[in-house]
Each structure stands twice: as structure tokens, then as C-alpha cells.
Design an enzyme around this catalytic site. Structure first.
Site, short mmCIF file in Angstrom:
data_model
loop_
_atom_site.label_atom_id
_atom_site.label_comp_id
_atom_site.label_asym_id
_atom_site.label_seq_id
_atom_site.Cartn_x
_atom_site.Cartn_y
_atom_site.Cartn_z
N TYR A 238 -1.04 -59.59 -100.86
CA TYR A 238 -1.31 -60.17 -99.74
C TYR A 238 -1.43 -61.79 -99.88
O TYR A 238 -2.22 -62.46 -100.76
CB TYR A 238 -2.73 -59.92 -99.19
CG TYR A 238 -3.58 -60.40 -98.19
CD1 TYR A 238 -2.70 -60.95 -97.11
CD2 TYR A 238 -4.71 -60.27 -97.94
CE1 TYR A 238 -3.25 -61.64 -95.97
CE2 TYR A 238 -5.74 -60.58 -96.70
CZ TYR A 238 -4.63 -61.32 -95.77
OH TYR A 238 -5.24 -61.78 -94.65
N LYS B 41 2.36 -59.07 -97.72
CA LYS B 41 1.93 -59.42 -96.49
C LYS B 41 1.84 -60.92 -96.26
O LYS B 41 0.94 -61.36 -97.00
CB LYS B 41 0.55 -58.83 -96.23
CG LYS B 41 -0.22 -59.30 -95.18
CD LYS B 41 -1.93 -58.67 -95.03
CE LYS B 41 -2.47 -59.09 -93.57
NZ LYS B 41 -3.88 -58.60 -93.86
#
Length: 307
Positions: free
Chosen positions: A136, A165
Site C-alpha cells: 500500500y 495499491k
């Protein structure tokens, strides 16, 4: 269970009772509702899930609730973040033991520094488990920016890093990562109001926020963007839905995104607006403005072509 990254995967909110304990019964219902609408997985305990206000024990209880609710239908991929590397490693191993199918690995809370230390942190978590890892990257929130060349380095050295992400709000990052590592990693959009542009740039999936209140609209938007990208459809239906959705999707990009998304859930009858301190519920002008935006969307969605 193999993870299909090519769709809408909610960063699911955490439901609270009036005393701010976790409402596990509603959380399970919410999990099922999102999957019934066509979502391909769930990410509990992330930023939108108010992970920073949850104890380690609460995180495991939430993970187990999600697994019991939908774990045979779609993968559960919890966010792994902590103040310390040691606790992040413990959480990753506990999530694997509970039966999770993958992990979303975040940089540490509060302490953000140079590449050497951030690499050591995320690699410690990755190497503590055999599960597939979604990295992330959210520099606005965590003040740590995993640059494309650094992501490529992590991918080359860690076989279980399979996806990223990307929440830098710079759609060019999608093409930059792809140029460096080709198809080695799946790239997912992590900023709601960038989903159409991100997919056109080569992203394959969406870790979504407003999906918590508007799952069918989110899934339809994703599929329309996919069809346009692959030349299966023209843009008319996509543009109409995106224009309707954008004022809501932009709520995912501001500091009070948790409060805004939970308010949207409350207004569609799927949750409440309660948040844990230090967050406070919206009030006065910010509450009225948010209500007005959400209500306008609700009043104008009947004409949309939603699957």
C-alpha cells in the site's frame, strides 16, 4: 483461494456500537452485502477501517468475523500496519494463522523516514508470511512514498509481493510501475476519483472506499471502465455514471474521508456515522454540505443504468 485482483475490493469500514465497541454482527452483514453486490474481496483494518484506533486483538477479531462471513466466497486481505515492525510482523502471522488469503502491507504509523528503513520494515512483514502481499503506497497519508523503482526492487527481491495499491494520486505512477516491471505486479487504484483514469493507464483493480455505501454503482463503474479500456464499449454510459459518482468519489480523497464515507453509509441505510476518537463526526457546515452532496446523488441515481 487464489486472489483475483481484477475488480472492486472494498477497504471496508469498521462498525461501532453506541459505546464505540465494535458491532461485529453488523460488520458481518456489511461484508456479505458488499460481496453480494459483486465485490471480489475485502480489505479490513486499513486506513478506512480506522486501523490505527483498533487494538491488535480487535483486528484479529474483525479478521475472523470477515472470514466467517465471506471467507469461502472471496479472499479476505487485511491491512497490516503498526507503530512497530515487531507488532506488524505479529499481526501478519496472526492473520495467516486465522486463515486470511493475502495481506495489504502498510508503512509504519507515525515514523516515516528514508528508503532503507521503510524497505526493512515492509520486507520484515513480507518475509514473515507465505501469503501474497499487496503493498500500500499512500504518501499523502503516511508521508512515505514508495517510488516506482523502489517498488520494482521490492518485487525483484520478494516473490510474494504480487500487487501494489497505488494511492499517490498521480495516475502516471501506474504507467511508470508498468514500464519498470511489466506484468510482474498487479496494480490497483487506491484513490476513488482516479479509477477511470487509472484503469486507462493500465491498472487492473480498485481498492475502493465509497463502495461501502454504493457497491453496485462501484462495480458497474469498474466494469464499464474495463469495457471501454478493452474497446468493448463506447464512453457514453461510463461518462454518465462517472459524472454522477465523482462528487461522492472525491470524498475519499480528503482528511475526513472516514467520516464522509460512514455518513454516506448512514444515509443509504447501511451503517452509522460513528467514528472513534481522535476522529469526530462531521458537524455544522461540513455536515450540511456533505449531506447535501450525498442527498443530491441519491435523488438522481434512479436514471442510472446500474447492473
Amino acid at each position: 483461494m487464489t486472489i483475483n485482483w481484477g475488480g472492486v475490493i472494498p477497504a471496508i469500514t469498521t462498525s461501532f456500537n453506541q459505546d464505540y465497541s465494535i458491532d461485529f454482527a453488523f460488520f458481518a452483514e456489511h461484508c456479505r452485502w458488499l460481496v453480494d453486490a459483486g465485490c471480489l474481496g475485502l480489505v479490513p483494518c486499513g486506513s478506512l477501517g480506522e486501523g490505527a484506533t483498533l487494538s491488535a486483538e480487535e483486528k484479529i477479531a474483525i479478521i475472523e468475523t470477515a472470514l466467517n462471513a465471506v471467507g469461502e466466497r472471496v479472499p479476505v486481505i487485511p491491512g497490516i500496519a503498526s507503530l512497530s515492525t515487531a507488532e506488524a510482523v505479529w499481526l501478519a502471522q496472526a492473520a495467516e494463522s486465522a486463515g486470511c488469503h493475502g495481506l495489504m502491507v502498510l508503512p509504519p504509523y507515525v515514523y516515516s523516514t528514508d528508503w532503507r528503513e521503510m524497505k526493512a520494515h515492509v520486507e520484515a512483514v513480507m518475509r514473515a508470511t507465505n501469503l501474497p502481499i499487496l503493498l500500500y503506497n499512500n504518501p499523502p497519508a503516511y508521508k512515505t512514498d514508495f517510488l516506482p523503482e523502489q517498488i520494482a526492487e521490492l518485487a525483484q527481491e520478494n516473490a510474494n509481493l504480487v500487487a501494489v495499491k497505488e494511492s499517490s494520486s498521480d495516475v502516471r505512477r501506474v504507467t511508470a510501475i508498468r514500464a519498470l516491471i511489466g506484468e510482474r505486479l498487479e496494480i490497483l487504484v487506491g484513490v476513488d476519483d482516479e479509477i477511470v483514469e487509472g484503469m486507462q493507464a493500465g491498472a487492473v483493480g480498485w481498492i475502493a472506499g465509497l463502495v461501502n455505501a454504493f457497491p453496485r454503482e462501484s462495480v458497474t463503474l469498474f466494469h464499464l471502465a474495463e469495457q471501454v479500456r478493452t474497446g468493448q464499449d463506447d464512453r457514453a454510459q461510463l461518462d454518465a455514471l462517472y459524472a454522477w459518482f465523482l462528487p461522492l468519489l472525491r470524498m475519499d480523497t480528503v482528511p475526513k474521508f472516514v467520516q464522509l464515507i460512514k455518513l454516506a453509509q448512514e444515509m443509504v441505510g447501511m451503517g452509522n456515522a460513528r467514528v472513534r476518537a481522535p476522529r469526530l463526526e462531521l458537524h455544522r457546515a461540513e455536515l450540511e454540505n456533505a449531506r447535501r452532496t450525498i442527498q443530491h446523488a441519491l435523488e438522481h441515481r434512479s436514471g442510472l443504468d446500474i447492473a
